[in-house]
Design an enzyme around this catalytic site. Structure first.
Site, PDB file in Angstrom:
ATOM      1  N   ASN A 220       1.009  -1.055  -0.191  1.00  0.00           N
ATOM      2  CA  ASN A 220       0.166  -0.322   0.298  1.00  0.00           C
ATOM      3  C   ASN A 220       0.851   1.041   0.163  1.00  0.00           C
ATOM      4  O   ASN A 220       1.791   1.206  -0.242  1.00  0.00           O
ATOM      5  CB  ASN A 220      -0.984  -0.215   1.590  1.00  0.00           C
ATOM      6  N   ASP A 289      -3.427  -6.668   5.079  1.00  0.00           N
ATOM      7  CA  ASP A 289      -4.794  -7.410   5.978  1.00  0.00           C
ATOM      8  C   ASP A 289      -4.656  -9.122   5.126  1.00  0.00           C
ATOM      9  O   ASP A 289      -5.587 -10.130   5.671  1.00  0.00           O
ATOM     10  CB  ASP A 289      -5.819  -7.278   5.698  1.00  0.00           C
ATOM     11  N   LYS A 299       9.273 -15.940 -11.174  1.00  0.00           N
ATOM     12  CA  LYS A 299       7.976 -15.472 -12.122  1.00  0.00           C
ATOM     13  C   LYS A 299       7.108 -15.702 -12.509  1.00  0.00           C
ATOM     14  O   LYS A 299       7.872 -16.929 -13.149  1.00  0.00           O
ATOM     15  CB  LYS A 299       9.609 -13.846 -12.891  1.00  0.00           C
ATOM     16  N   PHE A 334      -4.658   2.479  15.177  1.00  0.00           N
ATOM     17  CA  PHE A 334      -5.129   3.719  13.801  1.00  0.00           C
ATOM     18  C   PHE A 334      -6.151   2.846  13.420  1.00  0.00           C
ATOM     19  O   PHE A 334      -6.043   1.059  13.071  1.00  0.00           O
ATOM     20  CB  PHE A 334      -4.086   3.628  12.794  1.00  0.00           C
ATOM     21  N   LYS A 348     -13.432  -1.346  15.954  1.00  0.00           N
ATOM     22  CA  LYS A 348     -12.142  -1.885  15.761  1.00  0.00           C
ATOM     23  C   LYS A 348     -11.739  -1.629  17.022  1.00  0.00           C
ATOM     24  O   LYS A 348     -10.197  -2.334  17.441  1.00  0.00           O
ATOM     25  CB  LYS A 348     -11.063  -0.903  14.690  1.00  0.00           C
ATOM     26  N   LYS A 352     -10.311  -5.346  18.904  1.00  0.00           N
ATOM     27  CA  LYS A 352      -9.273  -5.752  19.685  1.00  0.00           C
ATOM     28  C   LYS A 352      -9.239  -5.059  20.990  1.00  0.00           C
ATOM     29  O   LYS A 352      -7.794  -4.776  21.356  1.00  0.00           O
ATOM     30  CB  LYS A 352      -8.388  -5.074  18.410  1.00  0.00           C
TER      31      LYS A 352
HETATM   32  O1  PMT Z   1       2.898   5.926   6.342  1.00  0.00           O
HETATM   33  P1  PMT Z   1       1.326   7.376   6.096  1.00  0.00           P
HETATM   34  O2  PMT Z   1       2.235   7.675   4.428  1.00  0.00           O
HETATM   35  O3  PMT Z   1       1.818   8.423   6.841  1.00  0.00           O
HETATM   36  O4  PMT Z   1      -0.064   7.212   6.321  1.00  0.00           O
HETATM   37  C1  PMT Z   1      -0.489   7.621   7.322  1.00  0.00           C
HETATM   38  C2  PMT Z   1      -1.415   5.862   7.576  1.00  0.00           C
HETATM   39  C3  PMT Z   1      -2.672   6.210   7.149  1.00  0.00           C
HETATM   40  C4  PMT Z   1      -0.807   4.526   7.413  1.00  0.00           C
HETATM   41  C5  PMT Z   1      -1.864   5.661   9.181  1.00  0.00           C
HETATM   42  O5  PMT Z   1      -2.544   7.078   9.901  1.00  0.00           O
HETATM   43  C6  PMT Z   1      -3.095   5.020   9.645  1.00  0.00           C
HETATM   44  O6  PMT Z   1      -4.058   4.730   9.270  1.00  0.00           O
HETATM   45  N1  PMT Z   1      -2.644   3.796  10.027  1.00  0.00           N
HETATM   46  C7  PMT Z   1      -3.071   2.453   9.326  1.00  0.00           C
HETATM   47  C8  PMT Z   1      -3.506   1.848   8.377  1.00  0.00           C
HETATM   48  C9  PMT Z   1      -4.031   0.668   8.850  1.00  0.00           C
HETATM   49  O7  PMT Z   1      -3.798  -0.881   8.188  1.00  0.00           O
HETATM   50  O8  PMT Z   1      -5.477   0.778   9.104  1.00  0.00           O
HETATM   51  P2  PMT Z   1      -6.323  -0.592   8.976  1.00  0.00           P
HETATM   52  O9  PMT Z   1      -7.370   0.229  10.035  1.00  0.00           O
HETATM   53  O10 PMT Z   1      -6.762  -1.463   8.538  1.00  0.00           O
HETATM   54  O11 PMT Z   1      -5.444  -1.376  10.440  1.00  0.00           O
HETATM   55  C10 PMT Z   1      -6.409  -1.593  11.875  1.00  0.00           C
HETATM   56  C11 PMT Z   1      -5.318  -1.411  12.681  1.00  0.00           C
HETATM   57  O12 PMT Z   1      -4.957  -2.455  12.544  1.00  0.00           O
HETATM   58  C12 PMT Z   1      -4.468  -0.590  12.733  1.00  0.00           C
HETATM   59  O13 PMT Z   1      -3.196  -0.030  13.584  1.00  0.00           O
HETATM   60  C13 PMT Z   1      -2.601  -1.564  12.037  1.00  0.00           C
HETATM   61  O14 PMT Z   1      -1.365  -1.195  12.321  1.00  0.00           O
HETATM   62  C14 PMT Z   1      -3.430  -2.641  12.982  1.00  0.00           C
HETATM   63  N2  PMT Z   1      -3.174  -4.593  12.604  1.00  0.00           N
HETATM   64  C15 PMT Z   1      -4.107  -4.374  10.675  1.00  0.00           C
HETATM   65  C16 PMT Z   1      -3.721  -5.354  10.379  1.00  0.00           C
HETATM   66  C17 PMT Z   1      -2.909  -6.135  10.556  1.00  0.00           C
HETATM   67  N3  PMT Z   1      -2.368  -7.842  10.084  1.00  0.00           N
HETATM   68  N4  PMT Z   1      -2.180  -6.317  11.267  1.00  0.00           N
HETATM   69  C18 PMT Z   1      -2.078  -4.573  12.365  1.00  0.00           C
HETATM   70  O15 PMT Z   1      -1.804  -4.723  12.997  1.00  0.00           O
END
Ligand code: PMT
Length: 425
Positions: A220, A289, A299, A334, A348, A352
């Site tokens: 991403n 995810d 490849k 986040f 979330k 979590k």
């Molecule tokens: O890096 P930048 O360019 O500054 O951008 C910032 C950002 C947009 C990446 C940041 O502000 C942000 O939103 N980070 C979380 C991105 C994310 O994966 O969000 P989510 O809603 O999909 O996940 C929820 C939370 O679970 C997040 O804290 C994520 O780190 C965590 N997660 C998700 C999936 C996974 N397999 N393991 C995790 O720990």
């Protein structure tokens, strides 16, 4: 309150005015500083004089107002040196994008910019400008430089602008600017408090990459900026910081311990190695995810027709850290959302079992992936009113998040003490 320097004299403040419509508000700043016992001398850029007359400041301050130190009416021929080296604080309000850019690059082509360069006093800058100029990456870059150089920035407010638009860019409340100035004059320093001293903060940042074959991966647009800003902010407030960073394009903050991870599985491993030594965990990384069920050794060859990739979920690092947490660990996540931001973020937070979630609408201009700014909403459990903040630099957003975490820590410690005294009674 009377501001005095160590020799018991009133504090000497230089007040710089630049060319913006908010220049008239500087009169209130001048008066408030005087009420608090400061001797204030004003300098103005030539453009500022188109918005307000030097005479106004001269009448109120009782001092010569310097615009051009080469001007024959200037009583001091080397004013930019004497002026700059006899002040305890330099305040610039309003500060235009142009003056901020000059400060950031060390350009000294007028009295105010020469004073800035020639002074060793702390500096407070209160920007005011049109919203688009405020949001421009060049302005964000220049402000970051000033912050790195130790300048205190008083963020502008959001509201209706002189040009009729609504957004951030209005000069901060003069009372707020004066309060910040007096605090610096009183404490003799301009750094943020070491209010996170003793905390060990583990932060994830950037994007994970899930390999498909030797040349392709799923990922991403995360640059790492948000996580890096949190690391920089926490470190500046006295915390010990460790970053677990995936793929990033932003500059890594200086003096922070950084561990690299490519895939979600590697990020999970680094986090689990570090977590027992941490007191705060913040998941700012954009962890994939899903990942391909198998990584192909060769490849993939191009062929006609559809190609199907079968994916499986990656480990949820944040959920695991929360589920297996040790006593005292605060877990902050986040939520990157595109619709119904608060509802999904709350979901979330609950699922979590987090102490706090920071939601950002990653489709909004100036927010989310790969930009210098963010627009965040901070949500705590059972918190009826989430804290929604206007667009601001990721560093400022990071400080706001840390303020909330500090409050969470205080509430937890309070509850713990209360529990202990009930148990003892
Ligand atoms: O890096 P930048 O360019 O500054 O951008 C910032 C950002 C947009 C990446 C940041 O502000 C942000 O939103 N980070 C979380 C991105 C994310 O994966 O969000 P989510 O809603 O999909 O996940 C929820 C939370 O679970 C997040 O804290 C994520 O780190 C965590 N997660 C998700 C999936 C996974 N397999 N393991 C995790 O720990």
């Amino acid at each position: 309150m009377t501001s005095e320097n160590t020799a018991g004299q009133s504090k000497q403040v230089a007040l710089g005015v630049t060319g913006g419509i908010a220049a008239y508000k500087t009169v209130e700043i001048l008066r408030e500083l005087q009420k608090n016992g400061c001797r204030v001398r004003v300098c103005m850029t030539p453009r500022a004089c188109e918005f307000i007359q030097p005479l106004t400041f001269r009448a109120i301050s009782g001092e010569h107002v310097v615009v051009d130190d080469y001007s024959p009416d200037n009583p001091d021929p080397i004013a930019h040196i004497t002026f700059s080296q006899t002040v305890d604080l330099l305040i610039v309000a309003p500060a235009t994008a142009n003056t901020i850019a000059k400060f950031a690059s060390g350009i000294a082509d007028d009295f105010l910019t020469s004073t800035y360069l020639a002074s060793t006093a702390p500096v407070v800058v209160a920007p005011a400008m049109n919203t688009t100029m405020w949001l421009h990456p060049a302005t964000a870059r220049n402000l970051k430089r000033l912050r790195d150089d130790g300048v205190t920035i008083i963020e502008p407010e959001e509201g209706i602008m002189a040009c009729g638009t609504t957004g951030p860019g209005r000069l901060a409340d003069p009372q707020l600017i004066v309060r910040a100035a007096l605090e610096i004059l009183e404490n003799g320093k301009q750094t943020r408090p070491s209010d996170l001293f003793g905390e060990r903060v583990l932060i994830t940042a950037g994007a994970t990459r899930e390999e498909i074959d030797p040349v392709r991966f799923l990922s991403n647009r995360s640059s790492g900026r948000m996580g890096f800003a949190l690391a920089e902010a926490a470190q500046s407030r006295g915390a010990e910081v460790t970053l677990v960073a995936g793929a990033t394009t932003a500059e890594v903050p200086a003096n922070v311990r950084v561990l690299r991870a490519t895939t979600a599985e590697e990020m999970r491993a680094r986090v689990l190695e570090e977590i027992s030594n941490s007191t705060i965990f913040i998941g700012a990384a954009a962890v994939a995810d899903y990942r391909p069920i198998t990584r192909l050794a060769e490849k993939i060859k191009k062929s006609d027709g559809h190609f199907t990739l079968t994916l499986e979920p990656t480990p949820d690092i944040l959920a695991e850290v929360s589920r297996t947490r040790h006593e005292g660990l605060l877990v902050i996540g986040f939520a990157a959302e595109t619709i119904d931001v608060v509802r999904h973020a709350r979901e979330k937070l609950k699922r979590k079992n987090l102490d706090c979630v920071v939601a950002n609408d990653v489709t909004s201009d100036g927010a989310g992936f790969d930009v210098e700014t963010n627009i965040i909403t901070i949500i705590k459990p059972d918190d009826a009113a989430p804290v929604t903040l206007p667009v601001m630099s990721k560093l400022d957003a990071a400080h706001r998040i840390l303020n909330e975490i500090k409050d969470l820590r205080a509430t937890r410690d309070g509850a713990l003490k209360e529990g202990q005294s009930i148990a003892r009674a």
